[in-house]
Design a protein around this motif. Sequence first.
Motif, PDB file in Angstrom:
ATOM      1  N   SER A  12       0.843  -1.203   0.000  1.00 46.19           N
ATOM      2  CA  SER A  12       0.000   0.000   0.000  1.00 46.19           C
ATOM      3  C   SER A  12       0.878   1.253   0.000  1.00 46.19           C
ATOM      4  N   ASN A  13       2.043   1.196   0.648  1.00 43.44           N
ATOM      5  CA  ASN A  13       2.982   2.319   0.543  1.00 43.44           C
ATOM      6  C   ASN A  13       3.484   2.486  -0.886  1.00 43.44           C
ATOM      7  N   ALA A  14       3.740   1.339  -1.563  1.00 46.05           N
ATOM      8  CA  ALA A  14       4.216   1.398  -2.946  1.00 46.05           C
ATOM      9  C   ALA A  14       3.148   2.011  -3.860  1.00 46.05           C
ATOM     10  N   VAL A  15       1.885   1.682  -3.604  1.00 38.77           N
ATOM     11  CA  VAL A  15       0.802   2.282  -4.397  1.00 38.77           C
ATOM     12  C   VAL A  15       0.784   3.797  -4.173  1.00 38.77           C
ATOM     13  N   ARG A  16       0.970   4.205  -2.927  1.00 42.00           N
ATOM     14  CA  ARG A  16       0.979   5.645  -2.616  1.00 42.00           C
ATOM     15  C   ARG A  16       2.148   6.328  -3.344  1.00 42.00           C
ATOM     16  N   ASP A  17       3.345   5.710  -3.225  1.00 39.49           N
ATOM     17  CA  ASP A  17       4.536   6.327  -3.821  1.00 39.49           C
ATOM     18  C   ASP A  17       4.457   6.361  -5.349  1.00 39.49           C
ATOM     19  N   ALA A  18       3.734   5.411  -5.937  1.00 40.93           N
ATOM     20  CA  ALA A  18       3.645   5.346  -7.401  1.00 40.93           C
ATOM     21  C   ALA A  18       2.760   6.454  -7.972  1.00 40.93           C
ATOM     22  N   ASN A  19       2.003   7.130  -7.095  1.00 39.00           N
ATOM     23  CA  ASN A  19       1.148   8.242  -7.547  1.00 39.00           C
ATOM     24  C   ASN A  19       0.297   7.878  -8.751  1.00 39.00           C
ATOM     25  N   LEU A  20      -0.332   6.718  -8.722  1.00 41.60           N
ATOM     26  CA  LEU A  20      -1.135   6.277  -9.864  1.00 41.60           C
ATOM     27  C   LEU A  20      -2.299   7.237 -10.081  1.00 41.60           C
ATOM     28  N   PRO A  21      -2.493   7.692 -11.316  1.00 37.74           N
ATOM     29  CA  PRO A  21      -3.600   8.626 -11.561  1.00 37.74           C
ATOM     30  C   PRO A  21      -4.942   7.973 -11.221  1.00 37.74           C
ATOM     31  N   GLY A  22      -5.811   8.699 -10.546  1.00 33.61           N
ATOM     32  CA  GLY A  22      -7.148   8.198 -10.238  1.00 33.61           C
ATOM     33  C   GLY A  22      -7.282   7.595  -8.852  1.00 33.61           C
ATOM     34  N   VAL A  23      -6.146   7.276  -8.192  1.00 30.15           N
ATOM     35  CA  VAL A  23      -6.245   6.677  -6.856  1.00 30.15           C
ATOM     36  C   VAL A  23      -6.712   7.737  -5.863  1.00 30.15           C
ATOM     37  N   THR A  24      -7.762   7.423  -5.088  1.00 25.53           N
ATOM     38  CA  THR A  24      -8.287   8.403  -4.135  1.00 25.53           C
ATOM     39  C   THR A  24      -8.063   7.989  -2.680  1.00 25.53           C
TER      40      THR A  24
END
Lengths: 323, 291
Positions: B33-45
Motif C-alpha cells: 500500500s505504501n508502494a501504491v501511494r509512492d507510485a502516484n497512480l492517476p485516479g487513486v483516491t
Amino acid sequence: MTLEIVKPGLATSVQDLGRPGYFHLGIPEGGAMDRFALRAANMLVGNPEDAACLEAVFMGPEIKFTADTTVAVTGGEMPIMVDGEQQQTWTSFAVKAGQTLSFGFLKSGARIYIAVSGGIDTPPDLGSRSTYPIGALGGIEGRAVAAGDVLPIGAGTAASAGRSVPADLRRGPSNPAELRVLPGLYWHRLTEAAQASFFDDTWTVAPEADRMGYRFKGGRPLELVDREPPFGAGSDPSNIVDGCYSYGSIQVPGGTEPIILHRDAVSGGGYFTLGAIISADMDLIGQLQPNTQVKFVRVEMAEALKARAQRKAMLQKLREELM
Amino acid sequence: MKTRYTYGGDEHIYVEIGEEMSLEAFFVALSMSNAVRDANLPGVTEICPANSSFQVRFDPDVTDPEEMMAAIKQLEAFSDQAEKRLSTRIIEIPVFYQDPWTHETLMRFRERHQDPSGTDLDYAARINGYDSVEAFIEAHHSAPWFVSMVGFVAGLPFLYQLVEREKQLQVPKYLRPRTDTPKLTVGYGGCFSCIYSVRGAGGYQMFGITPMPIYDPEQKVSYLKDFMVFFKPGDIVKWKPIDRTEYDRIEQEVENGTYQPRIAEVEFDLEAFNADIAGTNAKLMEALNDA
C-alpha cells in the motif's frame, strides 16, 4: 440568515458530498445517500453542487426562516408546504422571512434533500459538513438536528423561483427495485447454489435500513463453502480476517441476511462480502423504504462502467439545464 | 501466502495477501500500500492497509479498472523485496481489567454470549486453557502488541500480539453483537485485541477499559491536538494493568490536560523478531521503560 428547526422529523441531518480521505482511519466518506438529488437541489437554488443541505428520511422536518430566501426539495416525493401552501417538488420556490416550511406524508422514495440558497453553513470537520454521529463529526455537534436548533445559512446568490429539474432527470427506484451487483471480494466463499439463489430470489428491505447499511430479508439462506477456518478469522464460516469494506459491498453475517454497506458504514470488519453494488446504483438504495421488494442483478465490469457513464451524462445534462 | 486480487464494485481493488493473519502478511500489505501511494497512480483516491489485506479506491473515469489492477499487480514484485522493517513507536496503554463499566455492560448482554453463566474473561480464560482469569490477564498484557489495522469506526486499532503462533490467544466474538460498548473498552475477537474508540455497537469480548482517550473530534486532549486519531498501523502497544485509584488519577490528568502517554521511538525488524521473539520484545520493553 438562519433557519430554525421547529420539528426535526425522524433523523434529519446536515449532509454534503462527504469527507473522502480518512477511510484508512475508520472515518467513512459519509455525505448524501442520494448524491444526485443533493446536487440537483443545490443547482436549483444557485449553490455549488457540494453545498450542505438537510437530508430527511421518511418524515420531513418543520423549519422556520428568518429571512427571504430560495429553497428547493428533491429526492423522494413528499408534499411540500410553505405556510400551508403547496409547492412543487424538484423545483425552486421562494420563502419569506417568518414563513414555515413543512411536509406531508412520504409518497415515494425514502429521503428528501432540502437546499437553501447559500447552503447550510455549520462548521466543517475534516473538510465536510456531513453529519457522522458515530465519530461526532459535522452537522451540529455531530448529531441529527433537534427542535430548537438554529442553523446558519451562507450568503446566497438570489436564485430565482420556478426553476425545475425535467421529469426525465428525476431518478427513483422501480418496483421491484433492481440493484446491479458486480460479484467479487469474497464471492468464492459462496457455494454455486448460493451464488445462483442470491440473484434468483426476490429480497425485501428490512426495517434495519439506515445510513450505515441496508439489510435484506426473504431470500433463501446463502450456503458457504466448507473450509478449515484460517488463523485469526473466527470460527463462523462467514468470518474472514478483518479487512476493509468497499462502499456498496454486501456482507452476509451467518449467510442469512445480506447487508449493503452505505455512506456511514464501518470501514472494515470480519465478515465476508460477496461483491458490491455498482457505483451507478448507490443513490437508488437511499430511496428504498423498508418492505420494498428488490432484485439483485448480476453485471460484469463493462456494464458497470457503461451505467456509470450514463449517470455522468445525466448529471451533465442537469448542469446544462440549470447552470 | 498467495496474493489474491479482486474488484469491490467499479471503484475499489481489494488485495488479500493471505487468508490467515500473520505479521508477514501485514508487512506485505503495508509495503504494497505504501508502494501504491509512492507510485502516484492517476485516479487513486484512497489507500487503506488492513491486517492481511489492503484496499485501493480509485476513479474509474480516470483510470480503467483493468489498467489499475495491472498497475497494482506490478508493485507486488517490488514489495516482495522491500525490507520488513519499520521505524515506529511503542506506547504504554493503561488498562483497568475487570472494571465496573464493562462488567455492567456484559451482564446486560449475557443472552448474546456463548457462556451466560460467567464473564467474558471467565470464558476467554477457560477456552484458552488458563487456570484463572488472573493468569489469562497476565498473558494478555505480558507481551507487546502490534497495531495491524485502524478502522471499523473512527480511530479504532486492531492489535496482534507479538508472540509465537501457539501462544496467540483466540476468542470468538459474541454470538450476536451487542448494541452498546463503553467508550475505551479493551476488547477481543478472533486473534485481535482492540480499543473501542467511541461508545457503540460491538461484538468483541470485553476485558477492561483504558482511561486514555484515543479519538477526540474536538481535539481538546493534550496529545490529540495535532490530529484527532491517535493510532496508525505499525504502532506497538504495551498494556499496563492499573487499579481503580490509578484509573481515576489518569482520568483526572487527561481532564486537566497534563496526561502524557509513555512513548518511545523504536525500530521493528520482522526477521530479527522471527529469529528471537523474546529478545526483540525485551529490547522493545527496555526502550519503553527508559522513556
